[in-house]
Write a protein that holds these residues in place. Sequence first.
Motif, PDB file in Angstrom:
ATOM      1  N   ARG A 139       0.808  -1.140  -0.002  1.00 44.03           N
ATOM      2  CA  ARG A 139      -0.041   0.079  -0.105  1.00 44.03           C
ATOM      3  C   ARG A 139       0.730   1.382  -0.005  1.00 44.03           C
ATOM      4  NH1 ARG A 139      -5.184  -1.618   3.581  1.00 44.03           N
ATOM      5  NH2 ARG A 139      -4.932  -3.871   3.179  1.00 44.03           N
ATOM      6  N   TYR A 140       0.375   2.267  -0.702  1.00 47.47           N
ATOM      7  CA  TYR A 140       1.317   3.522  -1.106  1.00 47.47           C
ATOM      8  C   TYR A 140       0.251   4.503  -1.578  1.00 47.47           C
ATOM      9  CZ  TYR A 140       2.145   1.875  -5.680  1.00 47.47           C
ATOM     10  OH  TYR A 140       1.995   1.351  -6.857  1.00 47.47           O
ATOM     11  N   GLU A 141       0.856   5.845  -1.418  1.00 51.00           N
ATOM     12  CA  GLU A 141       0.183   6.828  -1.864  1.00 51.00           C
ATOM     13  C   GLU A 141       1.139   7.487  -2.748  1.00 51.00           C
ATOM     14  OE1 GLU A 141      -1.206  10.103   1.086  1.00 51.00           O
ATOM     15  OE2 GLU A 141      -1.728  11.466  -0.730  1.00 51.00           O
ATOM     16  N   MET A 142       0.991   8.018  -4.052  1.00 50.03           N
ATOM     17  CA  MET A 142       1.560   8.959  -4.617  1.00 50.03           C
ATOM     18  C   MET A 142       1.095  10.444  -4.793  1.00 50.03           C
ATOM     19  SD  MET A 142       4.069   6.750  -6.328  1.00 50.03           S
ATOM     20  CE  MET A 142       4.615   6.992  -7.861  1.00 50.03           C
ATOM     21  N   HIS A 143       1.927  11.250  -4.477  1.00 53.96           N
ATOM     22  CA  HIS A 143       1.123  12.534  -4.106  1.00 53.96           C
ATOM     23  C   HIS A 143       2.189  13.658  -5.100  1.00 53.96           C
ATOM     24  CE1 HIS A 143      -0.496  16.318  -2.132  1.00 53.96           C
ATOM     25  NE2 HIS A 143       0.952  16.447  -1.791  1.00 53.96           N
ATOM     26  N   GLN A 144       1.522  14.285  -5.932  1.00 55.29           N
ATOM     27  CA  GLN A 144       2.023  14.910  -6.877  1.00 55.29           C
ATOM     28  C   GLN A 144       3.376  14.910  -7.342  1.00 55.29           C
ATOM     29  OE1 GLN A 144       1.717  19.081  -5.977  1.00 55.29           O
ATOM     30  NE2 GLN A 144      -0.315  18.699  -5.277  1.00 55.29           N
ATOM     31  N   THR A 145       3.318  13.364  -7.940  1.00 53.67           N
ATOM     32  CA  THR A 145       4.792  13.001  -8.614  1.00 53.67           C
ATOM     33  C   THR A 145       4.647  13.396  -9.978  1.00 53.67           C
ATOM     34  OG1 THR A 145       3.799  10.727  -8.403  1.00 53.67           O
ATOM     35  CG2 THR A 145       5.245  11.206  -6.688  1.00 53.67           C
ATOM     36  N   ASP A 146       3.827  13.557 -10.651  1.00 49.37           N
ATOM     37  CA  ASP A 146       3.538  14.203 -12.065  1.00 49.37           C
ATOM     38  C   ASP A 146       4.578  15.149 -12.165  1.00 49.37           C
ATOM     39  OD1 ASP A 146       1.778  12.184 -12.230  1.00 49.37           O
ATOM     40  OD2 ASP A 146       0.113  13.536 -12.396  1.00 49.37           O
ATOM     41  N   GLU A 147       5.638  15.080 -13.147  1.00 51.83           N
ATOM     42  CA  GLU A 147       6.488  15.921 -13.657  1.00 51.83           C
ATOM     43  C   GLU A 147       7.517  16.141 -12.633  1.00 51.83           C
ATOM     44  OE1 GLU A 147       4.570  19.159 -15.676  1.00 51.83           O
ATOM     45  OE2 GLU A 147       3.048  17.864 -16.605  1.00 51.83           O
ATOM     46  N   ALA A 148       7.585  15.382 -11.458  1.00 49.27           N
ATOM     47  CA  ALA A 148       8.298  15.971 -10.459  1.00 49.27           C
ATOM     48  C   ALA A 148       9.665  15.807 -10.572  1.00 49.27           C
ATOM     49  CB  ALA A 148       7.818  15.177  -9.153  1.00 49.27           C
ATOM     50  N   GLU A 149      10.549  16.695 -10.139  1.00 48.50           N
ATOM     51  CA  GLU A 149      11.914  16.737 -10.370  1.00 48.50           C
ATOM     52  C   GLU A 149      12.856  16.232  -9.022  1.00 48.50           C
ATOM     53  OE1 GLU A 149      14.322  20.161 -12.091  1.00 48.50           O
ATOM     54  OE2 GLU A 149      12.064  21.186 -11.123  1.00 48.50           O
ATOM     55  N   LEU A 150      12.002  16.404  -7.920  1.00 49.38           N
ATOM     56  CA  LEU A 150      12.551  16.040  -6.578  1.00 49.38           C
ATOM     57  C   LEU A 150      11.290  15.297  -5.826  1.00 49.38           C
ATOM     58  CD1 LEU A 150      14.468  15.856  -4.297  1.00 49.38           C
ATOM     59  CD2 LEU A 150      13.455  17.942  -3.238  1.00 49.38           C
ATOM     60  N   VAL A 151      11.573  13.912  -5.526  1.00 46.32           N
ATOM     61  CA  VAL A 151      10.489  13.156  -5.054  1.00 46.32           C
ATOM     62  C   VAL A 151      10.923  13.020  -3.551  1.00 46.32           C
ATOM     63  CG1 VAL A 151       9.231  10.945  -4.832  1.00 46.32           C
ATOM     64  CG2 VAL A 151       9.644  12.401  -7.086  1.00 46.32           C
ATOM     65  N   PHE A 152      10.098  13.160  -2.645  1.00 39.73           N
ATOM     66  CA  PHE A 152      10.479  12.879  -1.198  1.00 39.73           C
ATOM     67  C   PHE A 152       9.852  11.540  -0.997  1.00 39.73           C
ATOM     68  CE2 PHE A 152      10.130  17.649  -0.774  1.00 39.73           C
ATOM     69  CZ  PHE A 152      11.506  17.959  -0.330  1.00 39.73           C
ATOM     70  N   VAL A 153      10.508  10.752  -0.010  1.00 39.25           N
ATOM     71  CA  VAL A 153       9.753   9.648   0.496  1.00 39.25           C
ATOM     72  C   VAL A 153       9.631   9.814   2.100  1.00 39.25           C
ATOM     73  CG1 VAL A 153       9.965   7.053   0.441  1.00 39.25           C
ATOM     74  CG2 VAL A 153      11.107   8.386  -1.362  1.00 39.25           C
ATOM     75  N   ALA A 154       8.232   9.511   2.415  1.00 36.83           N
ATOM     76  CA  ALA A 154       8.233   9.827   3.662  1.00 36.83           C
ATOM     77  C   ALA A 154       6.764   9.115   4.345  1.00 36.83           C
ATOM     78  CB  ALA A 154       7.981  11.206   4.199  1.00 36.83           C
ATOM     79  N   TYR A 155       6.721   8.565   5.459  1.00 43.21           N
ATOM     80  CA  TYR A 155       5.613   7.806   6.021  1.00 43.21           C
ATOM     81  C   TYR A 155       5.034   8.505   7.245  1.00 43.21           C
ATOM     82  CZ  TYR A 155       8.750   5.511   9.301  1.00 43.21           C
ATOM     83  OH  TYR A 155       9.352   5.131  10.497  1.00 43.21           O
ATOM     84  N   GLY A 156       3.982   8.154   7.643  1.00 43.52           N
ATOM     85  CA  GLY A 156       3.156   8.602   8.839  1.00 43.52           C
ATOM     86  C   GLY A 156       3.237  10.036   8.947  1.00 43.52           C
ATOM     87  N   THR A 157       3.361  10.497  10.200  1.00 41.19           N
ATOM     88  CA  THR A 157       3.473  11.824  10.606  1.00 41.19           C
ATOM     89  C   THR A 157       4.715  12.740   9.653  1.00 41.19           C
ATOM     90  OG1 THR A 157       3.215  11.361  12.964  1.00 41.19           O
ATOM     91  CG2 THR A 157       4.677  13.312  12.396  1.00 41.19           C
ATOM     92  N   SER A 158       5.627  12.241   9.391  1.00 39.23           N
ATOM     93  CA  SER A 158       6.594  12.885   8.427  1.00 39.23           C
ATOM     94  C   SER A 158       5.714  13.128   7.241  1.00 39.23           C
ATOM     95  CB  SER A 158       7.891  12.243   8.230  1.00 39.23           C
ATOM     96  OG  SER A 158       8.386  11.841   9.321  1.00 39.23           O
ATOM     97  N   ALA A 159       5.104  12.397   6.636  1.00 36.73           N
ATOM     98  CA  ALA A 159       4.612  12.409   5.398  1.00 36.73           C
ATOM     99  C   ALA A 159       3.570  13.670   5.349  1.00 36.73           C
ATOM    100  CB  ALA A 159       3.702  11.188   4.869  1.00 36.73           C
ATOM    101  N   ARG A 160       3.010  14.036   6.405  1.00 32.69           N
ATOM    102  CA  ARG A 160       2.070  15.134   6.579  1.00 32.69           C
ATOM    103  C   ARG A 160       2.901  16.399   6.332  1.00 32.69           C
ATOM    104  NH1 ARG A 160      -3.040  13.585  10.053  1.00 32.69           N
ATOM    105  NH2 ARG A 160      -3.089  15.841   9.784  1.00 32.69           N
ATOM    106  N   ILE A 161       3.926  16.424   7.201  1.00 27.98           N
ATOM    107  CA  ILE A 161       4.576  17.647   7.166  1.00 27.98           C
ATOM    108  C   ILE A 161       5.429  17.782   5.485  1.00 27.98           C
ATOM    109  CG2 ILE A 161       6.417  18.881   8.246  1.00 27.98           C
ATOM    110  CD1 ILE A 161       6.206  16.819  10.761  1.00 27.98           C
ATOM    111  N   VAL A 162       5.862  16.788   5.095  1.00 29.75           N
ATOM    112  CA  VAL A 162       6.383  16.639   3.642  1.00 29.75           C
ATOM    113  C   VAL A 162       5.246  17.302   2.606  1.00 29.75           C
ATOM    114  CG1 VAL A 162       7.384  15.386   2.038  1.00 29.75           C
ATOM    115  CG2 VAL A 162       8.044  15.033   4.214  1.00 29.75           C
ATOM    116  N   LYS A 163       4.159  16.887   3.098  1.00 25.73           N
ATOM    117  CA  LYS A 163       2.923  17.357   2.022  1.00 25.73           C
ATOM    118  C   LYS A 163       2.891  18.878   2.112  1.00 25.73           C
ATOM    119  CE  LYS A 163      -0.182  13.471   1.290  1.00 25.73           C
ATOM    120  NZ  LYS A 163      -1.451  12.817   1.735  1.00 25.73           N
TER     121      LYS A 163
END
Lengths: 248, 185, 358
Positions: C238-262
Motif C-alpha cells: 500500500r502506498y500513496e503517490m502525491h504530486q509525483t507527475d512531472e516531479a523533479e524531486l521526490v520525497f519519500v516519507a511515511y506517517g507523521t513525517s509525510a504530513r509535514i512533507v506534504k
Amino acid sequence: MSVVFEKTKGLTDKEFHYCPGCTHGIIHRLVGEVLEEMDLLDDAIGVAPVGCAVLAYDYFNCDMHEAAHGRAPAVATGVKRVLPEKTVFAYQGDGDLASIGTAEIVHAAHRGEMITVIFVNNAIYGMTGGQMAPTTMIGQKTTTSPFGRNAEQTGSPIRIAEMLATIDGAGFIERVSVHNPVHIRKTKKAIRTAFECQQNRKGFSMVEVLSTCPTNWGMSPIASLGWLAENMIPYYPLGNFRNPDKEA
Amino acid sequence: MEEKVICAGFGGQGVMSLGRLMSYTGMHVGKEVSWLPSYGPEMRGGTANCHVIISDTLIGSPIISHDATAVIALNYPSMVKFEHELIEGGYMFYNSSLIEQAPERSGIKSIGVAANEIASEVGDLRVANMVMLGAYLAACKPYSLEDVVAALRKVFGPGKEKFIPLNEAALKRGMEVVESAAVGK
Amino acid sequence: MEKVLMKGNEALCAAAIRGGCRYFFGYPITPQNEIPEYMSRELPKAGGVFLQAESEVAAINMVYGAAGAGGRVMTSSSSPGIALKQEGISYICGAELPCVIVNISRGGPGLGGIQPSQADYFQSTRGGGNGDYRLLVLAPANIQEAVDLMTEAFDIADYYRMPVMILGDGMIGQMMEPVVFKTPAARELPEKEWATTGTGGARTPNIINSLRLDPAELEKLNLHLQEKYERVRANEVRYEMHQTDEAELVFVAYGTSARIVKNAVAVMRRQGVKAGLIRPISLWPFPERAFDELPGSVRALMSVELSQGQMIDDVKISARGRWPVGFYGRSGGMIFTQQEIVEAGEKMLREVSHVSGV
Ligand SMILES: Cc1ncc(C[n+]2csc(CCOP(=O)(O)OP(=O)(O)O)c2C)c(N)n1
Ligand code: SF4
C-alpha cells in the motif's frame, strides 16, 4: 545561633520535579540523610528506576546508574559484583519492583545479593498517569481499573515485604510509612538498618515505604496521608519481617 | 479559509478543552479540523498547549510552526513562548487578568481580555476559557456563536445542558470585548 | 455513518473492537496509555477481556496463548515496550499465529524520551527477534487511515496467520481528527482448525509450536513462511503517490513525517519547484513498485524521517541506482518544520544540478 535544619549533603541542589505533597521527596531526603550520616556518599552507587523517581540520578549526591523499567536489582547486582566493597542501593516504585521487575527483585533476594532496595509503594503507577499496580487496593479506581480493582479479575494486592521475607537470602526486610513524623523517624531508622545489613554482609536488604500519590489518587496531599493510614496500613501491616540481628 | 490557533496556559485553565471545542465546532460546520496536544510529565502543574487547525481543505501537518494565525494565551509564560509562532498580522488574545504586559512583538494584533474577571462576573471562574473563545470568535469569525453553542449542546448532552447559559454568557462577553474595541476605533 | 472527533489512540481502539478484537493484553507506557485505558472501559462492554499484564514480556506471551486458542487478540505499547516483546513476536511468527500489535513510538535508544519519533523502522521491518520472520507493518498518516487500517488488521492477520503491526507515533496517538467508522469488505477467512480449543474427542490434538529440532523440518517451516511472505508482497503493498507527475524531486516519507512533507511539497510547488512525495503505507512489504511508476522528470529522491535514517535503506534498494538518494531527518522527539524540508530539498536539487553540470 545553632543550625536547626540543614539540607542533607546526601542530596544535590537540584529542585525536585515531584508533584506538590508527593512523599517521594521525603523518602529521598531520608535516604540522603542516612547516606550522609553513615559517611557513605563517596562510596555509594545508586540505581534509579523507571517511574516518577527516574530522575533520582539527579537528586542523590553520589554516583548513579539509570536502569531499564524493573531491572534495577539486576543492574545493582552487576555494580556490586564489580565493586563488592562499595555500598550499592536501588530505589524503585511499585510498578517497577512489584510488576515488571518481580523476577529481578526475587532473585536478588534469593542470591542474598548485598544490596539495599528502597521500595516505594504508592498503590498506583504515578509516572504514566495513574494506572493500576499490583499493589492497588481492592475497589480502588485507576485509569485501567475504571470500575474499581476487582479481585476476581486481577487478584488481591501483593504484599512484597512478606513475600521476600520467605527467601533465605534476605537479611533485612521491613515495611514502614511516611504519613506522619513518628513514622518518618521510624522509616529513617529502617533505612539505616538496611544499609548496615549491607555493610555487615548480612544479606539482601529492602525497606518497603508506604507512600502517597496525591495527583493520581485525585486527593489533596493532606487527604492522601489520611487515605494511606486508613486504607493501606490495615492491609500492608507495618513492621519488621526479617532482621539479621534478631536471628543471631 | 485556514485558521491555525495555538491555545496555551496552565494545566487546569481549560486550554485543552477550549481547543477541543474549537475543533469540534469546526467539524460540525463541515470544516476539516485537527487538534494536537502537548503531552508528557511537564504538564503536571506546568503549562499545557494545543494546536488547532480549522480549514476548508485537507489538513497536511497538524503542527503549527511559525504560521499561527492566532494565539490564545491564558498565562504569561504561554504568551512569551508562542508570540513568535504568529504570522505577520496574526492575532494574540491574551488573558489580561493574569498578564500585565502586552506582547512585545510588533506587527501582530494584540487583544487583551480580562478573562478571569469577566468569568467571575458571569458566575464561574472556570469559563475564563470561554471568554477567550468569544474574543477569538468576534475577531476571526471561523464560525458563529450559534455554531459553538450547538456544538456545546452536543458535547454536554442532556445531563449537562444546564451549563449552556453560563458558557453562552461567557462567550458573548468575550465577543463584546472585541466588538466594543472595534467601535471605539 | 456520523463523523466523530477522536484521539488517535482511542480511535484505534474503537476500530479494533469493530474489527473483531475481543482480547487485549498490555502494559502502561507513554504515549499510548489511552489504549489500555480505553480498552479497560470499553472491551468488557463488547463482551471482551482486558487484562493489564505485569510486563510487556508477559503481555505478548498472553497474546501468544490467546491467539493459539483462536482469540482475536491485540497488544499495544511504545518503543521500549515493543523491544521487550520481540521474543514473543518471533515465537508468534514461528507458530504462525494471527494478532495485532500497535506501536505508538517514541524516541530512543534506551529509555529515550516520550515525544514522537520514527526510529523504530528497523525494529518493525527488520525484526528485533531471532529468525527469518516478517511482520506486516502498516503506518497510517492520519486518524481516518489509522481507523481504516486497524478495522481491517484483524482480518489480514487471520488471513495470513501472521502478526500485523500498526506503527504510529506520539503525534498520531495523541492528536484528534474527525473519523468515520466504515465496515470494510470482509475477507473470506478459513476456520481456525489449528487452534488449541480442546479436541472435544473429535480430532487429533493440535500443537502450537515453533520448535523444529530436525533441520530439514525447520527449513521446511522457513520455506513455507517465505512462500507466505511472497503472497503478502504480491497482495498487500500500500502506498500513496502525491504530486509525483512531472516531479523533479521526490520525497519519500511515511506517517507523521509525510504530513509535514506534504505541506513542504505545497510550498515548493507554489515557488515553482516541482516536488512530489511517495508515501509508503505498508512499510513491510515496502512499496518498491511505487518507484517504478515515477516519471522521467525525476532527478533525485530524498528520504525524510524522524530518525537518523532507517527507511533510506529501503529507498536505496527500491531506487536501484536510478536516482541519487538524499536524506533529511530529526530525532529524539524533535520534529522538522516544513521550511526545513523545503530547504533540504532545494539544496539537494542544487547539488544534483551541479554534479550533472546542468
Ligand atoms: C519497558 C517499559 N515499559 C513501560 C514503561 C513506562 N513506564 C514508565 S514509569 C512506569 C511505572 C511507574 O510506576 P511505579 O513504578 O509505581 O512508580 P511511580 O511513578 O508510582 O513512582 C511505566 C510503566 C517503560 N518506561 N519501559
Ligand atoms: S505522579 Fe504521584 S508519585 Fe509521581 S510525583 Fe506526582 S504525586 Fe508523586
